[in-house]
Design a protein around this motif. Structure first.
Motif, PDB file in Angstrom:
ATOM      1  N   PRO A  77       0.810  -1.224   0.000  1.00 34.40           N
ATOM      2  CA  PRO A  77       0.000   0.000   0.000  1.00 34.40           C
ATOM      3  C   PRO A  77       0.841   1.271   0.000  1.00 34.40           C
ATOM      4  N   SER A  79       3.376   1.904  -1.596  1.00 30.39           N
ATOM      5  CA  SER A  79       3.942   2.207  -2.903  1.00 30.39           C
ATOM      6  C   SER A  79       2.864   2.618  -3.898  1.00 30.39           C
ATOM      7  N   ALA A  80       1.753   3.140  -3.363  1.00 26.24           N
ATOM      8  CA  ALA A  80       0.642   3.516  -4.234  1.00 26.24           C
ATOM      9  C   ALA A  80       1.108   4.497  -5.307  1.00 26.24           C
ATOM     10  N   THR A  81       0.596   4.297  -6.504  1.00 24.83           N
ATOM     11  CA  THR A  81       0.970   5.157  -7.613  1.00 24.83           C
ATOM     12  C   THR A  81       0.212   6.474  -7.515  1.00 24.83           C
ATOM     13  N   ARG A  82       0.948   7.554  -7.642  1.00 24.23           N
ATOM     14  CA  ARG A  82       0.293   8.870  -7.605  1.00 24.23           C
ATOM     15  C   ARG A  82       0.031   9.289  -9.044  1.00 24.23           C
ATOM     16  N   VAL A  83      -1.213   9.514  -9.354  1.00 23.94           N
ATOM     17  CA  VAL A  83      -1.537   9.896 -10.728  1.00 23.94           C
ATOM     18  C   VAL A  83      -2.299  11.209 -10.732  1.00 23.94           C
ATOM     19  N   THR A  84      -2.065  11.985 -11.751  1.00 24.32           N
ATOM     20  CA  THR A  84      -2.825  13.222 -11.900  1.00 24.32           C
ATOM     21  C   THR A  84      -3.965  12.954 -12.874  1.00 24.32           C
ATOM     22  N   ASN A  85      -4.934  13.843 -12.869  1.00 27.97           N
ATOM     23  CA  ASN A  85      -6.035  13.685 -13.810  1.00 27.97           C
ATOM     24  C   ASN A  85      -5.542  13.729 -15.245  1.00 27.97           C
ATOM     25  N   GLU A  87      -2.689  12.587 -16.348  1.00 31.04           N
ATOM     26  CA  GLU A  87      -2.149  11.275 -16.675  1.00 31.04           C
ATOM     27  C   GLU A  87      -3.261  10.270 -16.896  1.00 31.04           C
ATOM     28  N   ARG A  88      -4.379  10.486 -16.188  1.00 28.97           N
ATOM     29  CA  ARG A  88      -5.494   9.558 -16.334  1.00 28.97           C
ATOM     30  C   ARG A  88      -6.300   9.843 -17.588  1.00 28.97           C
ATOM     31  N   GLY A  89      -5.922  10.902 -18.310  1.00 35.91           N
ATOM     32  CA  GLY A  89      -6.616  11.203 -19.558  1.00 35.91           C
ATOM     33  C   GLY A  89      -7.785  12.143 -19.376  1.00 35.91           C
ATOM     34  N   ASP A  90      -7.939  12.713 -18.138  1.00 36.58           N
ATOM     35  CA  ASP A  90      -9.034  13.665 -17.942  1.00 36.58           C
ATOM     36  C   ASP A  90      -8.665  14.983 -18.597  1.00 36.58           C
TER      37      ASP A  90
ATOM     38  N   MET B   1      -5.482  18.277 -10.418  1.00 30.48           N
ATOM     39  CA  MET B   1      -5.797  17.593  -9.164  1.00 30.48           C
ATOM     40  C   MET B   1      -5.117  16.218  -9.130  1.00 30.48           C
ATOM     41  N   ARG B   5      -3.913   6.212  -5.385  1.00 29.83           N
ATOM     42  CA  ARG B   5      -4.674   4.967  -5.326  1.00 29.83           C
ATOM     43  C   ARG B   5      -3.710   3.813  -5.149  1.00 29.83           C
ATOM     44  N   PRO B   7      -2.547   0.465  -6.317  1.00 31.67           N
ATOM     45  CA  PRO B   7      -2.781  -0.283  -7.558  1.00 31.67           C
ATOM     46  C   PRO B   7      -3.130  -1.740  -7.286  1.00 31.67           C
TER      47      PRO B   7
END
Lengths: 91, 181
Positions: A77, A79-85, A87-90, B1, B5, B7
């Motif tokens: 837990p 090592s959770a990946t931090r993603v921005t919107n 990067e998520r394609g938003d 923002m 999470r 993974p």
């Protein structure tokens, strides 16, 4: 109507036509002595054992896929990946 | 923002592995059974070599039936893998890692070669890769291909898990349905 539901009837008709006796009669060996030997070889007394032997690897493979699913460790837990919107394609 | 999470790779790994099992079965069927005309399902019981031509034709047809049944199940496994993958990519906690997916597919292919090889060639002996005097060499090579694919697949999965990847998410980002235009 749902587009997939619309395809069900044509699909059933296509499968029915493909497997219809009229097409099966086109089989070059079915009405011959060779065809009779083939049928006897397939649907003989050992049909059940041949079926079992042929399909034997698949329950083992299904069990291994289950083992892979539950056995492969997820990253910890922390090592959770931090993603921005972005990067998520938003947008 | 930003969002953080944890993974969860498992849904993608099991989907890819199942696809690999099915596609490995198709490689086996296309390359060995059809193109090279070896490794059919029940050739130890219904040999196609070393017999007269009429018997060879009958035995080839019988083997073709059992090959067809075998590949019908590999088709079903491929469809099951595709279904699982469709569910995985719609989950918000599954990273869409290409490495993990390809590694899982290679793992599945390797497992197929290992399980099929061990059970069919070495335990119940219903066929060998080739029905020749030196079949053991080819049977061992088949198993080794399974080991190599499995190890490489696991390495790719582990490597993919260490590399950041975008997450899958439901349509609309928050689970809402996107209306068609």
């Amino acid at each position: 109507m749902n587009p997939i539901r619309r395809l069900i009837l044509p699909a059933v008709v296509a499968v029915g036509v493909t497997l219809s006796p009229a097409v099966a009669r086109a089989c070059p060996l079915c009405e011959t002595e060779t065809g009779a030997k083939v049928r006897a070889g397939i649907f003989g007394d050992d049909f059940g054992s041949n079926l079992l032997l042929t399909l034997l690897p698949f329950p083992v493979l299904a069990g291994l896929v289950l083992l892979v699913h539950y056995g492969f460790p997820n990253p910890k837990p922390g090592s959770a990946t931090r993603v921005t919107n972005a990067e998520r394609g938003d947008s | 923002m930003e969002a953080v999470r944890t993974p969860n790779y498992r849904p993608l790994i099991s989907a890819g592995t199942l696809q690999g099992v099915g596609l490995g079965g198709f490689v086996d069927g296309i390359v060995f059974h059809q193109l090279l005309q070896i490794h059919q399902m029940l050739t130890a019981k219904f040999p196609t070599r070393g017999v007269d031509a009429a018997t060879a034709v009958v035995n080839l047809e019988i083997n073709m039936f059992w090959d067809g049944l075998f590949h019908a199940v590999t088709w079903a496994m491929t469809i099951a893998g595709m279904t699982l993958m469709w569910r995985a990519v719609r989950r918000p906690d599954v990273p869409l890692s290409t490495r993990v997916l390809i590694g899982s597919q290679l793992l599945g292919w390797g497992l197929f070669n290992l399980v099929e090889g061990i059970i069919d060639h070495h335990v119940i002996h219903i066929h060998h890769v080739t029905e020749t005097a030196n079949h053991l060499v080819f049977d061992i090579a088949f198993l080794m291909s399974g080991v190599i694919l499995t190890v490489f697949g696991i390495w790719l999965i582990r490597s993919g898990q260490r590399t950041p990847a975008p997450f899958g998410r439901p349509a609309g980002g928050d689970g809402s349905v996107v209306a068609p235009r």
